[in-house]
Design a protein around this motif. Structure first.
Motif, PDB file in Angstrom:
ATOM      1  N   VAL A   1      13.176   3.524 -47.130  1.00  0.00           N
ATOM      2  CA  VAL A   1      12.666   3.129 -46.022  1.00  0.00           C
ATOM      3  C   VAL A   1      13.744   2.190 -45.551  1.00  0.00           C
ATOM      4  O   VAL A   1      14.083   1.208 -46.254  1.00  0.00           O
ATOM      5  N   ILE A   2      14.454   2.286 -44.521  1.00  0.00           N
ATOM      6  CA  ILE A   2      15.067   1.445 -44.001  1.00  0.00           C
ATOM      7  C   ILE A   2      14.732   0.525 -42.861  1.00  0.00           C
ATOM      8  O   ILE A   2      14.262   1.002 -42.052  1.00  0.00           O
ATOM      9  N   ALA A   3      15.132  -0.743 -43.012  1.00  0.00           N
ATOM     10  CA  ALA A   3      14.578  -1.678 -41.730  1.00  0.00           C
ATOM     11  C   ALA A   3      15.694  -1.608 -40.904  1.00  0.00           C
ATOM     12  O   ALA A   3      17.163  -2.005 -40.702  1.00  0.00           O
TER      13      ALA A   3
ATOM     14  N   MET B   1       4.446   2.058 -36.147  1.00  0.00           N
ATOM     15  CA  MET B   1       5.745   1.411 -36.778  1.00  0.00           C
ATOM     16  C   MET B   1       5.668   0.254 -37.286  1.00  0.00           C
ATOM     17  O   MET B   1       5.110  -0.904 -36.390  1.00  0.00           O
ATOM     18  N   TYR B   2       5.850   0.225 -38.452  1.00  0.00           N
ATOM     19  CA  TYR B   2       5.563  -1.354 -39.178  1.00  0.00           C
ATOM     20  C   TYR B   2       6.741  -2.271 -38.465  1.00  0.00           C
ATOM     21  O   TYR B   2       7.894  -1.776 -38.279  1.00  0.00           O
ATOM     22  N   ALA B   3       6.304  -3.271 -38.290  1.00  0.00           N
ATOM     23  CA  ALA B   3       7.042  -4.335 -37.254  1.00  0.00           C
ATOM     24  C   ALA B   3       6.982  -5.573 -37.754  1.00  0.00           C
ATOM     25  O   ALA B   3       5.849  -6.144 -38.427  1.00  0.00           O
ATOM     26  N   PRO B   4       7.704  -6.686 -37.115  1.00  0.00           N
ATOM     27  CA  PRO B   4       7.431  -7.997 -37.637  1.00  0.00           C
ATOM     28  C   PRO B   4       5.965  -8.509 -37.239  1.00  0.00           C
ATOM     29  O   PRO B   4       5.458  -7.929 -35.914  1.00  0.00           O
ATOM     30  N   GLY B   5       5.251  -9.108 -37.848  1.00  0.00           N
ATOM     31  CA  GLY B   5       3.822  -9.341 -37.731  1.00  0.00           C
ATOM     32  C   GLY B   5       2.794  -8.397 -38.425  1.00  0.00           C
ATOM     33  O   GLY B   5       1.620  -8.890 -38.543  1.00  0.00           O
ATOM     34  N   ASN B   6       3.657  -7.601 -39.222  1.00  0.00           N
ATOM     35  CA  ASN B   6       2.751  -6.506 -39.992  1.00  0.00           C
ATOM     36  C   ASN B   6       2.727  -7.151 -41.679  1.00  0.00           C
ATOM     37  O   ASN B   6       1.870  -6.721 -42.354  1.00  0.00           O
TER      38      ASN B   6
ATOM     39  N   ILE C   1      11.504   0.901 -40.622  1.00  0.00           N
ATOM     40  CA  ILE C   1      10.725  -0.295 -40.176  1.00  0.00           C
ATOM     41  C   ILE C   1      11.366  -1.108 -39.353  1.00  0.00           C
ATOM     42  O   ILE C   1      12.614  -0.968 -39.245  1.00  0.00           O
ATOM     43  N   ALA C   2      10.893  -1.847 -38.493  1.00  0.00           N
ATOM     44  CA  ALA C   2      11.552  -3.039 -37.835  1.00  0.00           C
ATOM     45  C   ALA C   2      11.144  -4.373 -38.615  1.00  0.00           C
ATOM     46  O   ALA C   2       9.840  -4.635 -38.423  1.00  0.00           O
TER      47      ALA C   2
ATOM     48  N   GLU D   1      -3.104  -1.344 -44.841  1.00  0.00           N
ATOM     49  CA  GLU D   1      -3.425   0.133 -44.921  1.00  0.00           C
ATOM     50  C   GLU D   1      -2.433   0.741 -44.290  1.00  0.00           C
ATOM     51  O   GLU D   1      -2.102   2.071 -44.811  1.00  0.00           O
ATOM     52  N   ASN D   2      -1.699   0.348 -43.011  1.00  0.00           N
ATOM     53  CA  ASN D   2      -0.559   1.149 -42.333  1.00  0.00           C
ATOM     54  C   ASN D   2       0.441   1.043 -43.214  1.00  0.00           C
ATOM     55  O   ASN D   2       1.203   2.152 -43.485  1.00  0.00           O
ATOM     56  N   ALA D   3       0.622   0.040 -44.077  1.00  0.00           N
ATOM     57  CA  ALA D   3       2.072  -0.030 -44.781  1.00  0.00           C
ATOM     58  C   ALA D   3       1.729   0.932 -45.769  1.00  0.00           C
ATOM     59  O   ALA D   3       2.755   1.537 -46.623  1.00  0.00           O
TER      60      ALA D   3
END
Length: 352
Positions: free
Chosen positions: A286-288, A52-57, A323-324, A38-40
């Motif tokens: 969206v840039i990582a 912030m979308y990060a590793p693990g999401n 995002i990260a 849902e966050n994404a």
């Protein structure tokens, strides 16, 4: 508009762990007020995530069927659906087409030599039983080799493909190949959504550059690739899904093609200046992004947390999100990860 949900300290509690990639440490799954999925969605569609979308999401669908028939296989090697043999190269930990005997010496031969696979004949039901979607994560399927330059390289070897996209006698045939491959891609999208309806997106692979520079000019990218990219991303968007890009190489000055092509997100490799890309294009794609370099082994916890707060404050802006992801995994120590989550939650609530 993203619904405001107050931040609670309990959210920092780890309730599960997502396995790391390629031997990297696992990433925490926290007691979040909404799922990572849902966050994404709030990020991609509203440009205003909860954190912030990060590793693990993110999660993905492991797809041996695709990897054997349209990918590169593994250490055991494979012959793909086009009859091309892939061999494992131990030194680099990956596969290449068996060298010396390309399927096509000239793109104009393609109608006689390329047989488009009938994917309806594949055993999708068994694949769906073997691979499940985690419905709490943002889940996409990764389509390695792509449908354009990398696929052309598999047919012609690198030198032949590089010549074909600029040779006036071959360019019409290259467009026909890309048209046929894009048709195949759209059919794959339909199959994936039939058997994995919970998928959120499709990650398309098409490497365009080396560590120092792109493989071809901007104008060639626009002429030969852009129309086919746009047709596929439009199709993915028509299904309500996200289209993301994996394209290796130093490609900073090709990003406008990715934007015009309709990609929602690109994950640049570390040789690209992700801060510069975010500054200039972060409101369009969206840039990582990658944190400023530090040594997790010698940097104190407090300094890591301070770096995490600065990272969030630079990149977390409603309407201009970043995002990260994979290439920033090295920075996400327990302290850095926790601080990115907490500070970005507060920032997107307008508290800091």
């Amino acid at each position: 508009m993203t619904r405001a949900i107050p931040f609670e300290p309990r959210e920092l509690r780890q309730i599960d762990e997502l396995p790391g990639f390629f031997g990297m440490p696992g990433m925490p799954i926290r007691d979040t007020p909404v799922t990572a999925k849902e966050n994404a969605a709030a990020m991609y569609f509203n440009k205003h995530p909860y954190w912030m979308y990060a590793p693990g999401n993110s999660g993905g669908v492991s797809m041996p069927l695709y990897n054997q028939l349209l990918g590169r296989g593994g250490p055991e090697g494979t012959v793909d659906a086009f009859g091309i043999e892939w061999v494992w190269v131990e030194m680099v930990g990956g596969s290449i087409v068996k060298p010396g005997d390309p399927l096509l010496l000239n793109a104009n031969e393609w109608r006689d030599k390329i047989r488009i696979p009938n994917i309806d004949e594949w055993d999708w039901e068994s694949a769906a039983e073997e691979s499940k979607v985690n419905k709490t994560l943002f889940s996409q399927v990764t389509l390695v080799n792509g449908f354009w330059f990398e696929r052309l390289i598999s047919f012609m070897d690198f030198e032949g493909a590089a010549i074909a996209i600029i040779d006036e006698d071959q360019k019409p045939a290259v467009h026909e190949i890309f048209e046929a491959m894009t048709d195949l891609a759209c059919k794959l999208v339909d199959k994936y959504l039939e058997y994995w309806p919970a998928l959120d997106g499709f990650n398309i692979h098409d490497d365009w550059g080396s560590q120092r520079a792109p493989f071809f000019s901007y104008d060639v990218g626009v002429e030969m690739f852009l129309p086919h990219i746009k047709r596929l991303t439009d199709y993915i968007h028509s299904k309500g899904r996200v289209a993301t890009l994996h394209s290796c190489g130093h490609l900073e000055d090709r990003i406008q093609i990715f934007i015009d092509g309709g990609f929602d997100q690109w994950t640049p490799q570390a040789m690209n200046d992700t801060k510069k890309l975010y500054d200039k294009y972060g409101d369009k794609i969206v840039i990582a992004v990658i944190p400023d370099e530090f040594d997790p082994e010698t940097t104190s916890e407090e300094e890591q947390r301070q770096r995490a707060r600065e990272f969030v404050e630079y990149y977390c802006h409603p309407g201009k999100v970043a995002i990260a992801d994979f290439y920033s995994s090295w920075a996400f120590t327990p302290a850095f990860s926790e601080e990115v989550y907490a500070h970005s939650r507060k920032r997107y609530l307008g508290l800091v």
